[in-house]
Enzyme design. Structure first.
Site, PDB file in Angstrom:
ATOM      1  N   LYS A  35       0.832  -1.212   0.000  1.00 44.43           N
ATOM      2  CA  LYS A  35       0.000   0.000   0.000  1.00 44.43           C
ATOM      3  C   LYS A  35       0.869   1.266   0.000  1.00 44.43           C
ATOM      4  O   LYS A  35       0.662   2.171  -0.791  1.00 44.43           O
ATOM      5  CB  LYS A  35      -0.907   0.029   1.242  1.00 44.43           C
ATOM      6  CG  LYS A  35      -1.903  -1.110   1.310  1.00 44.43           C
ATOM      7  CD  LYS A  35      -2.836  -0.975   2.505  1.00 44.43           C
ATOM      8  CE  LYS A  35      -2.126  -1.084   3.851  1.00 44.43           C
ATOM      9  NZ  LYS A  35      -1.497  -2.384   4.107  1.00 44.43           N
ATOM     10  N   THR A  36       1.814   1.310   0.896  1.00 44.23           N
ATOM     11  CA  THR A  36       2.667   2.489   0.983  1.00 44.23           C
ATOM     12  C   THR A  36       3.508   2.622  -0.294  1.00 44.23           C
ATOM     13  O   THR A  36       3.718   3.706  -0.813  1.00 44.23           O
ATOM     14  CB  THR A  36       3.567   2.402   2.227  1.00 44.23           C
ATOM     15  OG1 THR A  36       2.711   2.221   3.365  1.00 44.23           O
ATOM     16  CG2 THR A  36       4.371   3.663   2.428  1.00 44.23           C
ATOM     17  N   ASP A 222      -2.106   7.780   3.946  1.00 47.87           N
ATOM     18  CA  ASP A 222      -1.677   6.431   4.350  1.00 47.87           C
ATOM     19  C   ASP A 222      -2.276   6.135   5.730  1.00 47.87           C
ATOM     20  O   ASP A 222      -2.590   7.058   6.481  1.00 47.87           O
ATOM     21  CB  ASP A 222      -0.142   6.372   4.429  1.00 47.87           C
ATOM     22  CG  ASP A 222       0.402   4.940   4.345  1.00 47.87           C
ATOM     23  OD1 ASP A 222      -0.416   3.992   4.313  1.00 47.87           O
ATOM     24  OD2 ASP A 222       1.638   4.774   4.301  1.00 47.87           O
ATOM     25  N   GLU A 223      -2.427   4.858   6.051  1.00 45.96           N
ATOM     26  CA  GLU A 223      -2.960   4.446   7.367  1.00 45.96           C
ATOM     27  C   GLU A 223      -4.301   5.127   7.661  1.00 45.96           C
ATOM     28  O   GLU A 223      -4.538   5.625   8.768  1.00 45.96           O
ATOM     29  CB  GLU A 223      -1.956   4.781   8.488  1.00 45.96           C
ATOM     30  CG  GLU A 223      -0.539   4.315   8.235  1.00 45.96           C
ATOM     31  CD  GLU A 223      -0.287   2.865   8.595  1.00 45.96           C
ATOM     32  OE1 GLU A 223      -1.252   2.162   8.985  1.00 45.96           O
ATOM     33  OE2 GLU A 223       0.864   2.422   8.468  1.00 45.96           O
ATOM     34  N   GLN A 253      -5.610  -3.227  10.917  1.00 44.68           N
ATOM     35  CA  GLN A 253      -4.490  -2.587  11.602  1.00 44.68           C
ATOM     36  C   GLN A 253      -4.902  -1.305  12.316  1.00 44.68           C
ATOM     37  O   GLN A 253      -4.062  -0.466  12.604  1.00 44.68           O
ATOM     38  CB  GLN A 253      -3.360  -2.286  10.614  1.00 44.68           C
ATOM     39  CG  GLN A 253      -2.706  -3.536  10.075  1.00 44.68           C
ATOM     40  CD  GLN A 253      -1.491  -3.203   9.219  1.00 44.68           C
ATOM     41  OE1 GLN A 253      -0.471  -2.749   9.712  1.00 44.68           O
ATOM     42  NE2 GLN A 253      -1.614  -3.436   7.919  1.00 44.68           N
ATOM     43  N   ARG A 606       5.197  -7.273  10.931  1.00 42.25           N
ATOM     44  CA  ARG A 606       6.409  -6.467  10.727  1.00 42.25           C
ATOM     45  C   ARG A 606       7.568  -7.345  10.271  1.00 42.25           C
ATOM     46  O   ARG A 606       8.569  -6.859   9.773  1.00 42.25           O
ATOM     47  CB  ARG A 606       6.835  -5.752  12.024  1.00 42.25           C
ATOM     48  CG  ARG A 606       5.885  -4.695  12.588  1.00 42.25           C
ATOM     49  CD  ARG A 606       5.386  -3.726  11.575  1.00 42.25           C
ATOM     50  NE  ARG A 606       4.095  -4.184  11.051  1.00 42.25           N
ATOM     51  CZ  ARG A 606       3.568  -3.746   9.912  1.00 42.25           C
ATOM     52  NH1 ARG A 606       4.218  -2.902   9.152  1.00 42.25           N
ATOM     53  NH2 ARG A 606       2.400  -4.189   9.489  1.00 42.25           N
TER      54      ARG A 606
END
Ligand SMILES: Nc1ncnc2c1ncn2[C@@H]1O[C@H](COP(=O)(O)OP(=O)(O)OP(=O)(O)O)[C@@H](O)[C@H]1O
Ligand SMILES: [Mg+2]
Length: 743
Positions: A35-36, A222-223, A253, A606
């Site tokens: 995504k990022t 983002d996020e 998330q 992560r």
């Protein structure tokens, strides 16, 4: 650099998201699906191919670190042309806007940003003016309510309506009006105002809004799952004209509910923007199959989520290494050993590895171990343990008690908590003491004789008496009792609560951890003493943190790890009561557990290649040893993905046993949820039945405990037991019906 190359390194769905530059776009996808990466490539594409000048671009991320990384990545892709894009957090973007236009909000000449301390001072003054008792309406709770209102864009007048009929809220409503008025008078804004005021600026000034709508023709966030109502509204306003809005996120998330984040913002995107293009990314590029399977298994336990499939072409990889440590020191030791092994075997560098934990206080044992083992580390999003304000304060008390001539320590704490002793007085006292070769307490006692200090001596003398009393008590009590006693006598907890209500809980946890450290010292040192304790700490407390960019292990809380990735990840403290936290276990609200589970999903994802999960069988809380149970989240991971590393203890005593893998659910009695689960208990008085230090036992009334000492008296044993709930008791084992807990 050829353009084709750049975008060929994306999969088809990612390319679609990059090329879909016009109109609203939602990218809803699991962790590590790129995504990022899509956002950085999208910016590059807009600038390079669509020829959008970079000043038309606004990209919002969640943390400063993430913003910095994103900027670097875009610059790496296209270099200088990206320079004028705004790539920043919500707060820094809004501050930039407000600085230019705050006159429209009644601010004449710039504005100050108030920190929690300033905010509290304002509220306290208002409470006094209104003759409200601070004990009834604490500044902390009032500010909490106001902050929450601001997150939700509830103005003071709207709050009036909401508050009707609720005594507390009615008072808050009055305070909220006055607080905002006071801030304006002081030409100040608090942290929450920054977003709320920007929204107000836009709503009240259509021409300003239009200017920014024109400026930011392309907006990316983002996020997005962690935006709150105010942030949501801000984006909505800015994107209203062109609707070139691309948001990316993962509902699994969402981990900032406690700060007002609203998961609905992402789930309702399709409703808000009718013609939204929704793109789902399903391929994970980050992690091994095993790590991904574990993450998927855990998150599947949350109900009411948008189900997603996440797969990877990556190799199966190693199983997740599980390690049961005896206590937190041994846990830290294990992590350090693994790190050293990898670095010396040249398979990894320090920078490839991250140690994650749930709460800041957990970093203490880990940091200390890293220092001892000479492992460079960097602590993100927090201050190294021994540099934290509260730890330094208490350390300075101890230092001054141990050594009346520790002038440096004295300078720090003479007016902490506040005693009306100014810096000038402190300086005068110090020089007086040095000149006369007095200790601080001595100097205080003699201060009436000093011309310079006579006036201050009234304020100083209670401090002198305090330290004289402390020195007397230091002989009689253990360190684990002494530290809380100091805090109580000087009113340190109240001081912390007043200083910064938001960080109060965190600081208390750190202090508890400090007491734990003292307990550890007292158990291990042959002749424990205050001086000895301070000497031992001096070794680790003086270490400075490592410079930015150095080859160092990263240490951070799970919250700060969002969006990042590392080849090797250690998730530590995997115990019920730690993670999931005690609060979420006892609140009775399943939503709380689900939020913690999402945090666990963030943690697992992560990891790129290797994931370790460690837990301690015994952890000290408030200086007392408590028995822990392995985290329910770990039990949600299928056994075949796990491999238990055999601890030193087991190897020595029983040979390799896979305790966790065999019997995860009965492994340990949990200190918090223990009420519901009866521990397996052996029959009393059976053959060969005795007690030894270290045994886990239960007692009808006192519950669980650890045996400390055993003495055989006639036909019974006299045992000293450290009970989880009530502390140490000395009892006759048979008489009291103490039973050993089978492991
Ligand atoms: N098409 C691709 N080909 C190769 N690598 C990729 C591809 N897409 C993403 N990656 C890599 O996968 C990793 C994860 O990507 P990224 O950080 O963008 O994921 P994310 O969806 O933002 O994750 P998170 O939800 O954790 O924020 C990165 O190392 C990225 O470079
Ligand atoms: Mg990301």
């Amino acid at each position: 650099m050829g353009t084709d190359n750049k975008y060929a390194a994306l999969n088809e769905m990612q390319r679609r998201a990059v090329f879909q530059t016009e109109g609203p776009v939602l990218i809803l996808a699991g962790a590590g699906s790129g995504k990022t990466r899509v956002l950085t490539h999208r910016m590059a594409y807009l600038i390079e191919e669509i020829m959008v000048p970079s000043y038309h671009i606004l990209a919002i991320t969640f943390t400063n670190k993430a913003a910095k990384e994103m900027k670097e990545r875009v610059e790496k892709l296209i270099g200088d042309p990206a320079r004028e894009a705004w790539i920043s957090t919500f707060h820094s973007a809004c501050i930039r806007i407000l600085r230019r236009h705050c006159s429209l909000l009644g601010y004449t000449d710039g504005f100050t940003i108030y920190d929690p301390e300033d905010q509290k001072n304002v509220i306290r003054r208002l409470l006094r003016e209104m003759n409200i008792n601070e004990k009834m309406f604490t500044p902390r709770s009032v500010l909490g309510a106001i902050s929450h209102a601001k997150d939700e864009l509830v103005t003071p007048s709207r709050y009036d309506e909401i508050a009707k009929g609720d005594l507390f809220k009615e008072k808050v409503a009055v305070l909220y009006h006055r607080y905002q008025k006071a801030l304006l008078e002081n030409q100040a804004m608090d942290f929450d105002d920054i977003i709320a005021k920007t929204v107000a600026l836009f709503e009240q000034n259509p021409e300003i809004l239009e200017y920014y709508q024109e400026k930011f023709r392309y907006i990316m966030v983002d996020e997005y799952q962690d935006t709150n109502t105010a942030q949501y509204r801000l984006i909505r306003l800015l994107a209203n004209k062109y609707e070139n809005l691309c948001v990316v996120g993962d509902d699994d998330q969402s981990i900032y509910r406690f700060r007002g984040a609203n998961i609905r913002n992402i789930l309702d995107f399709e409703k808000d923007y009718q013609d939204a293009c929704v793109i789902r990314l399903e391929e994970n590029y980050r992690s091994t199959q095993t790590i991904l399977d574990a993450a998927n298994a855990v998150i599947a336990h949350n109900v009411g989520r948008k189900s997603k499939t996440l797969w990877t072409q990556n190799e199966t990889g190693d199983p997740i290494r599980v390690y049961e440590a005896y206590n937190e020191e041994e846990e830290a030791n294990y992590v350090a050993e693994q790190i050293i092994q990898k670095v010396s075997g040249k398979t990894r560098r320090y920078i490839d590895m991250a140690i994650l934990f749930r709460t800041n206080a957990q970093s203490r044992a880990l940091e200390e171990r890293m220092i001892m083992a000479n492992i460079p580390y960097r602590l993100y999003g927090g201050t190294p343990f021994y540099q934290r304000m509260e730890i330094k304060d208490i350390l300075c008390y101890l230092r001054l008690i141990a050594n009346d001539k520790d002038y440096v320590a004295a300078e720090r704490i003479l007016n902490v908590p506040k005693r009306g002793i100014g810096t000038v007085t402190v300086e005068k006292l110090r020089s007086f003491a040095v000149e006369q070769s007095y200790g601080i307490t001595e100097a205080i006692e003699q201060s009436v004789l000093s011309e310079e200090l006579r006036r201050a001596s009234k304020k100083l003398s209670p401090v002198g008496e305090l330290f004289t009393a402390f020195r007397g008590q230091a002989q009689d009590v253990s360190l684990t009792e002494f530290i809380p006693l100091i805090m109580e006598k000087v009113g340190y907890k109240d001081y912390l609560r007043e200083e910064d209500p938001e960080r109060y809980e965190d600081r208390i946890q750190n202090l508890d951890e400090f007491v734990n450290r003292a307990a550890e010292y007292e158990e291990t040192a042959p002749e424990p003493s205050l001086g000895g304790f301070l000497e031992e700490l001096a070794l680790v407390a003086a270490i400075d943190s490592f410079e930015e960019g150095a080859d160092a292990v990263s240490m951070m809380t799970l919250h700060s790890a969002k969006g990042l990735e590392f080849p090797v990840v250690f998730m530590t403290g995997m115990e019920d009561g730690i993670f999931p936290g005690y609060m979420s276990l006892t609140s009775g609200d399943e939503e709380d557990i689900e939020e913690e589970r999402r945090l666990c999903y963030v943690g697992i994802t992560r990891a790129q290649k290797e994931l370790y999960m460690t837990y301690a069988k015994i952890r000290r809380v408030h200086g007392l040893e408590q028995i822990s149970k392995v985290s329910q989240f770990m039990r949600e991971i299928p056994m075949d993905l796990l491999e238990e590393e055999v601890g030193k203890m087991e190897q020595k005593e029983e040979g390799p046993v896979r305790k966790f893998v065999k019997t995860p659910e009965v492994h340990f009695q949990n200190r918090y949820v223990g009420k519901n689960v009866a521990p397996p208990v052996s029959q009393p008085g059976g053959p060969g039945e005795g007690f030894a230090p270290g045994d886990l036992v239960t007692h009808r009334k006192f519950g669980l405990g650890t045996v400390k000492e055993v003495q055989s008296v006639n036909a019974d044993y006299q045992v000293k037991v450290n009970f989880v709930k009530v502390g140490e008791k000395t009892l006759f084992a048979k008489l009291a019906g103490i039973k050993k807990v089978e492991e």
